[in-house]
Design an enzyme around this catalytic site. Structure first.
Site, PDB file in Angstrom:
ATOM      1  CB  CYS A 132      -0.965  -0.047   1.185  1.00  0.00           C
ATOM      2  SG  CYS A 132      -2.075   1.359   1.313  1.00  0.00           S
ATOM      3  CG  ASP A 179      -7.353  -1.965  -4.608  1.00  0.00           C
ATOM      4  OD1 ASP A 179      -8.032  -1.053  -4.085  1.00  0.00           O
ATOM      5  OD2 ASP A 179      -6.157  -2.158  -4.327  1.00  0.00           O
ATOM      6  CG  HIS A 212      -5.988  -1.710  -0.923  1.00  0.00           C
ATOM      7  ND1 HIS A 212      -5.337  -1.165  -2.004  1.00  0.00           N
ATOM      8  CD2 HIS A 212      -5.313  -1.276   0.163  1.00  0.00           C
ATOM      9  CE1 HIS A 212      -4.334  -0.435  -1.594  1.00  0.00           C
ATOM     10  NE2 HIS A 212      -4.285  -0.489  -0.269  1.00  0.00           N
TER      11      HIS A 212
END
Length: 245
Positions: A132, A179, A212
């Site tokens: 991330c 995501d 995600h």
């Protein structure tokens, strides 16, 4: 960094209950989590945290997994003592919080970590994995440090690295098909621009049905159908590092 409704959905509702096999060390002005393999190795991987910080159990699990695969693995606190994002915080304040932790201003911490690995761990070959926020950091540092021989950027927000494609060494990009903050059209555009501008090896891979955070979340306990893709992404990460470090 992402959409307004949920700027970075690194949901930690399925956070590991995990203590870690390594130790905390001081690396000049920052703390770090370090785990070494059972046998001697001169290969090291720097693991870069997500928004929940260097001490998130999930991330320490990934450090330990890398050590189990023969790497000296270290996760330095690239927030330099500043508080990590809290899952109970107001997402409306996220962008202001993020401005105080810029992913592209991590060079000093990368340099002291590399120095520590060389001087204290006798490492000679280096790779990097980031999740991330750490995926953005990895992309950034792979443009600047030729001694980092392999990088893996795991769901790094693409729009944070636009117009930055001339990677110095092989880099693998991992994304989830579902995501909500990294649309597939952005992934396609990234791959096209890398093909046009990047002179080294790279790969962009999208994992079906994944959202995600899937690689370093224990989502198989919640959704068993995710387990094969979590395991595949972790294998792919290790194989990339093995190939290029």
């Amino acid at each position: 960094m992402a959409n307004e409704a949920c700027p970075c959905p690194c949901d930690i509702g399925d956070k590991f209950e995990y203590g870690g096999l390594g130790e905390e060390v001081q690396v000049e002005h920052i703390k770090a989590y370090l785990c070494k393999p059972q046998y001697s190795s001169d290969k090291a991987v720097i693991v870069v945290q997500d928004i929940f910080g260097w001490d998130l159990p999930n991330t320490r699990y990934m450090v330990d997994m890398l050590a189990a695969n023969g790497y000296i693995a270290i996760c330095p606190d690239l927030f330099v003592g500043k508080e990590a994002w809290s899952p109970s915080a107001d997402w409306a304040t996220f962008q202001e919080w993020l401005k105080t932790r810029p992913a592209r201003k991590t060079d000093k911490e990368a340099e002291v970590t590399l120095k520590y690995l060389k001087e204290q761990c006798n490492a000679k070959k280096f790779g990097m994995v980031g999740f991330c926020w750490g995926g953005v950091v990895t992309h950034h540092l792979m443009l600047k440090y030729p001694e980092i021989k392999a990088g893996v950027s795991v769901y790094g927000i693409i729009k944070e690295t636009e117009d930055r494609y001339n990677l110095l060494n092989p880099t693998f990009f991992i994304f989830g098909e579902k995501d909500p903050v990294i649309p597939l059209e952005q992934v396609t555009e990234l791959e096209q621009k890398l093909k046009a501008h990047c002179k080294t090896k790279f790969e962009v891979k999208v994992y079906p049905g994944q959202t995600h955070g899937f690689v370093h979340r224990k989502r198989e306990d919640v959704n068993p159908e995710d387990k094969p893709y979590i395991e595949e992404a972790r294998r792919d990460m290790i194989m990339w590092l093995n190939k290029y470090i």
